[in-house]
Design a protein around this motif. Structure first.
Motif, short mmCIF file in Angstrom:
data_model
loop_
_atom_site.label_atom_id
_atom_site.label_comp_id
_atom_site.label_asym_id
_atom_site.label_seq_id
_atom_site.Cartn_x
_atom_site.Cartn_y
_atom_site.Cartn_z
N GLY A 1 0.81 -1.22 0.00
CA GLY A 1 0.00 0.00 0.00
C GLY A 1 0.83 1.26 0.00
N GLY A 2 2.09 1.16 -0.46
CA GLY A 2 3.00 2.29 -0.42
C GLY A 2 3.07 3.05 -1.74
N ALA A 3 4.03 3.99 -1.80
CA ALA A 3 4.23 4.81 -2.99
C ALA A 3 5.70 4.74 -3.40
CB ALA A 3 3.83 6.26 -2.71
N LEU A 4 5.91 4.71 -4.72
CA LEU A 4 7.26 4.62 -5.28
C LEU A 4 7.50 5.81 -6.21
CD1 LEU A 4 9.94 3.13 -6.06
CD2 LEU A 4 8.60 1.95 -7.83
N GLN A 5 8.67 6.45 -6.04
CA GLN A 5 9.05 7.55 -6.91
C GLN A 5 10.49 7.34 -7.37
OE1 GLN A 5 8.80 11.41 -5.08
NE2 GLN A 5 9.54 12.50 -6.87
N VAL A 6 10.69 7.31 -8.69
CA VAL A 6 12.02 7.13 -9.27
C VAL A 6 12.36 8.36 -10.08
CG1 VAL A 6 13.49 5.68 -10.70
CG2 VAL A 6 11.63 4.64 -9.40
N THR A 7 13.48 9.03 -9.75
CA THR A 7 13.88 10.24 -10.46
C THR A 7 15.37 10.17 -10.81
OG1 THR A 7 14.31 11.36 -8.35
CG2 THR A 7 12.15 11.68 -9.35
N SER A 8 15.72 10.80 -11.93
CA SER A 8 17.11 10.94 -12.33
C SER A 8 17.61 12.31 -11.88
CB SER A 8 17.27 10.78 -13.85
OG SER A 8 17.13 9.44 -14.23
N LYS A 9 18.75 12.33 -11.23
CA LYS A 9 19.30 13.58 -10.72
C LYS A 9 19.92 14.38 -11.88
CE LYS A 9 21.74 12.94 -6.99
NZ LYS A 9 22.76 12.33 -6.10
N PRO A 10 19.87 15.72 -11.79
CA PRO A 10 20.37 16.57 -12.89
C PRO A 10 21.84 16.29 -13.25
CG PRO A 10 19.11 17.85 -11.31
CD PRO A 10 19.27 16.51 -10.71
#
Length: 367
Positions: free
Chosen positions: A341-350
């Motif tokens: 029941g969680g949330a996932l966020q994947v981002t590429s750093k600048p």
């Protein structure tokens, strides 16, 4: 004479949801009249609603019998799958629950379509809209079925790969080492024990200690004992130390001193998520350093952040594309997070690198 035994052979699944409910109510009435009922079904919800005992079969042979009030759906799925590893059992439970929920939704939409067809002349515009909605739902159900089939194939493949890897490791390393030491001991025994054999005996002792160490590491990989005894606060540093030693990468670890213990299912899932994340970094990131933090937020949820300084990823991250390309690391992480029941966020750093941020809600509603 009234019937004493009623046999239902997997017919519930062929009925629409409304008729399933009617049949279950009728069976409950028969049960109250001391009639014996045998139901053959894979719908755990139906079985736990009406049955007193559950019998699990495999290829026509009895695997186990459980009293319904004394067991759980998870235990029954573990018997069906043949393992109690939560990483493998949880997707199967998710598949069962979502499939029957989707089946119910589809039946409800079909009933809606039937009613609308009867009033097509008066509500033609609304009917077309709902028909389009039904088609979208059916397409979504087809996609869900394909996803479930793919998840099941991956589950079987991964389980067989784990067994093959374990068998290969035991055969090629542990067994061969033990055979070698056995031959050495037999040779010493043939020559006769003497002071000159002391160095050889010491080498054999050291070798056997290495075999024991290898077996302990294998057992730890299958199920980290530190996690059961002391929780994530102890298991994660041990995992990170071993991973850093193998990968040769610099590592920064920051664990909240107030992290505390969580339910076993959550702790194991979070451990596997971090384990998979580190595996992705080692295989794909081309990083030189990694940072991992575990924090308890003000709402008692668990926040896990894994950052590396590698080559990064193409933004936005498309899990469907990754799955088509057979890159299942982030897909597996996403599935585990979703089951919690969680949330996932994947981002590429600048400036390069990737950040994976995961928030798992607190299992304790009073916090």
């Amino acid at each position: 004479f009234p019937a004493k035994l009623l046999l239902i052979d997997d017919i519930l699944g062929s009925l629409i949801y409304e008729r399933q409910e009617l049949l279950l109510e009728y069976l409950k009435k028969c049960k109250n009249k001391d009639m014996s009922i045998i139901i053959i079904s894979d719908d755990l919800k139906h079985l736990f609603t009406i049955s007193d005992r559950i019998l699990v079969l495999y290829q026509g042979k009895q695997l186990a019998t459980r009293t319904t009030s004394e067991t759980t759906p998870r235990e029954i799925v573990e018997l069906i799958v043949g393992t109690n590893l939560k990483a493998q059992v949880t997707p199967v439970i998710w598949a069962f629950e979502n499939y029957h929920a989707a089946q119910k939704q589809t039946e409800e939409l079909k009933q809606t379509q039937k009613v609308l067809r009867q009033s097509l002349r008066e509500q033609d515009s609304l009917n077309r809209q709902l028909f389009e909605r039904l088609r979208n739902q059916v397409d979504a159900l087809d996609q869900l079925n394909l996803a479930l089939q793919d998840a099941n194939r991956r589950l079987v493949t991964e389980r067989e790969a784990e067994r093959k890897s374990l068998a290969r490791e035991l055969h090629d390393q542990v067994i061969q080492d033990l055979l070698s030491y056995t031959y050495q001991l037999e040779e010493i025994e043939t020559r006769g024990f003497s002071d000159t054999n002391e160095n050889e005996m010491q080498e054999i002792r050291d070798g056997l200690r290495n075999v024991v160490s290898t077996l302990r590491q294998t057992c730890s990989d299958l199920r980290p004992p530190t996690l059961d005894s002391h929780g994530l606060s102890a298991a994660i540093p041990s995992l990170v130390h071993q991973w850093s030693k193998i990968s040769g990468l610099k590592f920064s670890l920051d664990i909240d001193p107030e992290l505390g213990r969580l339910p076993e299912t959550i702790e194991l899932s979070v451990f596997r998520i971090i384990q998979e994340g580190l595996s992705n970094v080692r295989k794909h990131a081309q990083a030189t350093s990694v940072n991992l933090t575990l924090r308890r937020r003000s709402n008692a949820s668990l926040l896990v952040t894994l950052t590396d300084d590698g080559k990064g990823m193409i933004a936005p991250v498309n899990l469907a594309v990754l799955q088509e390309e057979k890159h299942f690391g982030l897909v597996d992480i996403s599935e585990r997070v979703s089951l919690l029941g969680g949330a996932l966020q994947v981002t590429s750093k600048p400036r390069g690198g990737t950040e994976i941020k995961i928030e798992i809600p607190s299992p304790y509603p009073t916090l």
